[in-house]
Enzyme design. Structure first.
Site, mmCIF file in Angstrom:
data_model
loop_
_atom_site.group_PDB
_atom_site.id
_atom_site.type_symbol
_atom_site.label_atom_id
_atom_site.label_comp_id
_atom_site.label_asym_id
_atom_site.label_seq_id
_atom_site.Cartn_x
_atom_site.Cartn_y
_atom_site.Cartn_z
ATOM 1 N N HIS A 1 -1.991 34.395 68.906
ATOM 2 C CA HIS A 1 -0.729 34.056 69.553
ATOM 3 C C HIS A 1 -0.750 34.540 71.006
ATOM 4 O O HIS A 1 -1.500 35.462 71.360
ATOM 5 C CB HIS A 1 0.441 34.731 68.824
ATOM 6 C CG HIS A 1 0.540 34.370 67.375
ATOM 7 N ND1 HIS A 1 0.690 33.078 66.941
ATOM 8 C CD2 HIS A 1 0.504 35.141 66.252
ATOM 9 C CE1 HIS A 1 0.757 33.054 65.623
ATOM 10 N NE2 HIS A 1 0.631 34.292 65.180
ATOM 11 N N ASP B 1 -23.888 79.601 83.112
ATOM 12 C CA ASP B 1 -24.958 79.057 82.273
ATOM 13 C C ASP B 1 -25.077 79.774 80.930
ATOM 14 O O ASP B 1 -25.413 79.147 79.914
ATOM 15 C CB ASP B 1 -26.295 79.077 83.018
ATOM 16 C CG ASP B 1 -26.636 80.451 83.601
ATOM 17 O OD1 ASP B 1 -25.878 81.418 83.371
ATOM 18 O OD2 ASP B 1 -27.657 80.551 84.305
ATOM 19 N N SER C 1 -2.825 38.207 65.113
ATOM 20 C CA SER C 1 -1.652 38.127 64.240
ATOM 21 C C SER C 1 -1.468 39.428 63.474
ATOM 22 O O SER C 1 -2.449 40.073 63.073
ATOM 23 C CB SER C 1 -1.823 36.966 63.251
ATOM 24 O OG SER C 1 -0.847 37.023 62.239
ATOM 25 N N SER D 1 7.388 34.555 54.844
ATOM 26 C CA SER D 1 6.450 35.122 53.865
ATOM 27 C C SER D 1 6.874 36.516 53.423
ATOM 28 O O SER D 1 6.543 36.951 52.311
ATOM 29 C CB SER D 1 5.045 35.169 54.462
ATOM 30 O OG SER D 1 4.957 36.119 55.512
ATOM 31 N N GLY E 1 -33.456 85.030 84.599
ATOM 32 C CA GLY E 1 -32.637 86.223 84.419
ATOM 33 C C GLY E 1 -32.296 86.363 82.943
ATOM 34 O O GLY E 1 -32.857 85.679 82.089
ATOM 35 N N ARG F 1 -20.795 84.095 88.521
ATOM 36 C CA ARG F 1 -19.470 84.258 87.924
ATOM 37 C C ARG F 1 -18.620 83.042 88.289
ATOM 38 O O ARG F 1 -18.503 82.683 89.454
ATOM 39 C CB ARG F 1 -18.828 85.549 88.432
ATOM 40 C CG ARG F 1 -17.527 85.924 87.735
ATOM 41 C CD ARG F 1 -17.203 87.401 87.993
ATOM 42 N NE ARG F 1 -17.006 87.665 89.402
ATOM 43 C CZ ARG F 1 -15.827 87.697 90.021
ATOM 44 N NH1 ARG F 1 -14.729 87.475 89.321
ATOM 45 N NH2 ARG F 1 -15.740 87.979 91.289
#
Length: 771
Positions: free
Chosen positions: A269, A566, A350, A72, A594, A526
């Site tokens: 296939h 945070d 295919s 093809s 805080g 920290r």
């Protein structure tokens, strides 16, 4: 001289006719005549060769075709060669599955196209297993030398990535016959890749179909001057085919009662690198198609190892006798085009599904790994793996009957004229030795069924002073499910609870159809985010110094883990989901138990040299202010945090100056910041004064931030933010330099900034792609 066309529209790096400096041109038309003249005739050698060919002998071209699929692609080129007998002599060699009855004796369609077949070679050793494939290659290598010695072609055209094609290329290369390889440089995902690239290394000239394939060939050291970006030859027929009469073809293959867009074409296939799994996928596909209950045209698989087992599965399922199925060995390409162009869906693995079918916008479901690396249009939905038919059935429901935009990724319908011109330009006196270069390769991403059916999510953990929270957070910032427990006081209890909650949440995520990409942890103190270690915590979280959070979670969940402070997480949440989205520079201030914060500068989070940047709660606003938890005096946190307001509320309560009419505090309830706020709202003058002082301290801190960082936005986050916003803006008007007074200060609209920020660390990193 470098030559290429960007996608199908732009020509770059063209050298001028006088041999001067390079110049860039862009042209809106696709492959117009001016470009073709530049592309081919600017090479002086090739121009001379073309002039010689007009006066001398024709170019003898051997086209070898092995199966229905490669024919093809080769047929349009063969027709083009046949139409120019003054330039070319065509020899056709047929081998492979073309000559096998079980696969439709497809050599007949070559004869029907009025081509003279010079040689038929029976090269297939039956058995349909790995050994038979190897033996077939060996048999072809034994037979081909006699044929090539007899034909003596100047050039052999070989297509694609089949084992038969490898035998052709090997024979021609060893016999010093030039090879033109069609569709090199593409990526699929199975043994075909290895074969295709092996043929590329044997081939002398290359015709590729896409810009990426061209780049892959260049990165494989192929000489750019011997590469032609032409598009796929089959597209020359495809793009003019859909408007032709198709109803008679549909009726012939599927029945008189079938309407366009109301049937399925299935073509699957075996995958030679994993035959057992590919047969299982085929069985599940047939089960899904039976359940879906639509008329289906099923084509028999190719001759690769495993095909015999797939045919057995078809017969076991009764496909050949099922009222909804039509099982066929072969459909002529012209008719196959019409069938897929008007199908409701194509399913299988295919290459036709991911390549040619895109020209019509027909929905495609690509199964398994056989085409995993192919470039695809938006019409292709991938189902990489499946344990039951359910996922395939869901894909059918998603795709069937849709109409997508037509895709021209693989061609514009003008490949053959370019290929013929390229053939005419080949200099047979030119040495066959290749030149080498090393450019980069472009990656490609395809749509995946799992990404549709599952929600990409993160596990977010928020370690607060009071509570420990875990949440499943989606890509859109939706909290799918949240779990809350009191934060234990000891390290052992806390780490065990985190692990327990995360394991439970991960298990629940599977039931909720969420794919967990990783874990993000927001914690006070920290943090070294590079190592995932809490270096030093606040006094609110005990036994939380020098704690490795990443290792135990990653080892338990087998997921990547990110950890950060945070305040930084709140800034990340605003950058991804909140009011900081799209801003280059902004600052977030958290007003909670805080005071914390995070700084985004040039779109990136600032951590500082020792990971303590954005400790905004400890900006000193008064040298003789109240004691702060950090050991200093007069920090913002000492005035405006929840702890500070609680301290002042207790003082007023102890002095019987807190409660006003309409207020009460139960005996078993501790006095806190919310009681102070309530009293202020009800007219308590002293409570109002305390809140005003706290807001002023926070405002002075914001002024310092504006003078230091000069952000474009300040976002106040946390439960106290809305109570401070007006006072903060008043302080800015009174105290800030005029150059920063226009900077906006807003209240965050995010409900869970810590959880969302923890999730954003995961979602931003794990979904990052390079285009």
């Amino acid at each position: 001289m470098s030559r290429h066309l960007d996608e199908w529209g732009f020509i770059t790096e063209l050298e001028n006719q006088e041999g001067g400096t390079g110049l860039e041109k862009k042209m809106s038309s696709v492959w117009d005549s001016d470009f073709e003249e530049l592309y081919f005739q600017n090479l002086s050698k090739r121009k001379q060769v073309m002039e010689k060919k007009e006066n001398n002998r024709k170019l003898r071209v051997c086209v070898a075709t092995c199966n229905r699929a490669d024919y093809s692609k080769l047929a349009p080129i063969m027709f083009g060669i046949k139409m120019e007998p003054e330039f070319f002599e065509l020899d056709v060699v047929v081998l492979g599955s073309h000559l096998i009855d079980d696969y439709g004796n497809t050599y007949r369609m070559i004869e029907q196209d009025d081509f003279d077949i010079n040689t038929r070679l029976h090269t297939i050793v039956r058995g349909e297993d790995e050994a038979a494939m190897v033996e077939s290659v060996g048999l072809a290598l034994v037979k081909l030398p006699d044929v090539l010695n007899r034909l003596k072609p100047d050039i052999m055209i070989v297509h694609g990535d089949r084992f038969d094609a490898l035998a052709l290329a090997t024979s021609a290369a060893l016999m010093n016959i030039r090879i033109l390889h069609i569709e090199g440089g593409e990526v699929s995902g199975t043994i075909d890749d290895s074969i295709r690239h092996a043929i590329t290394k044997l081939a002398h000239y290359h015709v590729c179909c896409t810009r990426s394939a061209e780049q892959h060939l260049i990165s494989m050291c192929e000489d750019h001057a011997r590469i032609l970006l032409a598009g796929c030859p089959s597209y020359d027929k495809l793009l003019s085919a859909k408007d032709k009469d198709y109803m008679s073809i549909i009726r012939m293959w599927l029945g008189d009662d079938v309407k366009p867009k109301d049937y399925i074409v299935a073509l699957q296939h075996p995958v030679t690198t994993d035959i057992k799994h590919s047969i299982k996928m085929f069985e599940l596909t047939l089960d899904a198609l039976i359940s879906f209950n639509k008329r289906t045209l099923v084509l028999f698989p190719n001759i690769d190892a495993g095909s015999k087992e797939m045919v057995r599965v078809m017969r076991k399922k009764g496909v050949e006798h099922h009222p909804n199925f039509r099982a066929v060995k072969h459909v002529p390409f012209d008719q196959f085009i019409q069938l897929v162009a008007h199908a409701g869906c194509m399913i299988g693995n295919s290459s036709c599904g991911v390549r040619e079918v895109g020209a019509f916008g027909t929905p495609v479901i690509n199964l398994g790994t056989r085409q995993i690396g192919r470039e695809t249009g938006e019409n292709v939905l991938h189902v990489r793996d499946a344990d039951t038919q359910d996922k395939i059935l869901q894909a059918l429901h998603l795709q069937f009957g849709k109409q997508y935009p037509c895709s021209k990724i693989y061609g514009d319908g003008n490949a053959v004229p370019r290929i013929l011109k390229f053939l005419k330009s080949i200099d047979l006196q030119e040495p066959l030795q290749k030149k080498f270069c090393f450019p980069p390769v472009k990656d490609n991403i395809s749509q995946d069924i799992d990404h549709i059916l599952e929600t990409l999510s993160a596990l977010a953990v928020d370690l607060g002073g009071t509570n420990l929270r875990v949440a499943i957070v989606s890509m859109k910032g939706e909290i799918v499910k949240k779990y809350t427990q009191f934060n234990p006081k000891t390290y052992e209890e806390r780490i065990n609870l985190i692990l327990q909650m995360c394991v439970e949440a991960a298990a629940e995520a599977v039931k909720l159809n969420c794919r967990i990409l990783g874990v993000g942890i927001s914690t006070g103190g920290r943090v070294n985010p590079r190592e995932g270690i809490v270096l030093h915590s606040t006094k609110l979280i005990h036994e939380w110094n020098s704690v490795d959070l990443r290792s135990p979670l990653s080892d338990t969940l087998h997921l990547p883990v990110w950890v950060d402070n945070d305040g930084n997480c709140a800034a990340l949440a605003e950058r991804k989901f909140g009011q900081g989205k799209g801003l280059e520079n902004f600052v977030t201030l958290i007003t909670g138990t805080g005071i914390g914060g995070g700084i985004i500068h040039q779109h990136e989070l600032i951590h500082g040299s020792s990971f303590c940047a954005a400790e905004l709660g400890h900006i000193v606003v008064s040298l003789d202010g109240p004691d702060c938890s950090c050991g200093s005096h007069g920090c913002i946190e000492a005035y405006a945090s929840g702890m500070a307001l609680q301290r002042e509320a207790k003082k007023l309560h102890d002095e019987d100056q807190l409660l006003v009419e309409g207020m009460s505090v139960p005996k078993d309830e501790a006095v806190g910041a919310l009681h102070l706020i309530q009293a202020a709202k009800l007219g308590n003058v002293k409570a109002q004064s305390i809140l005003r002082t706290a807001g002023t301290a926070l405002g002075l801190g914001v002024v310092n931030i504006l003078h230091t960082m000069n952000p474009s936005l300040v976002i106040l986050s946390g439960v106290l933010a809305s109570h401070y916003i007006h006072t903060v803006k008043d302080v800015i008007r009174q105290q800030a330099l005029s150059s920063v007074q226009d900077v906006d200060v807003v209240v965050s609209d995010l409900v869970e900034p810590a959880l969302l920020g923890a999730a954003s660390m995961v979602l931003d990193y794990t979904t990052r792609r390079i285009y």
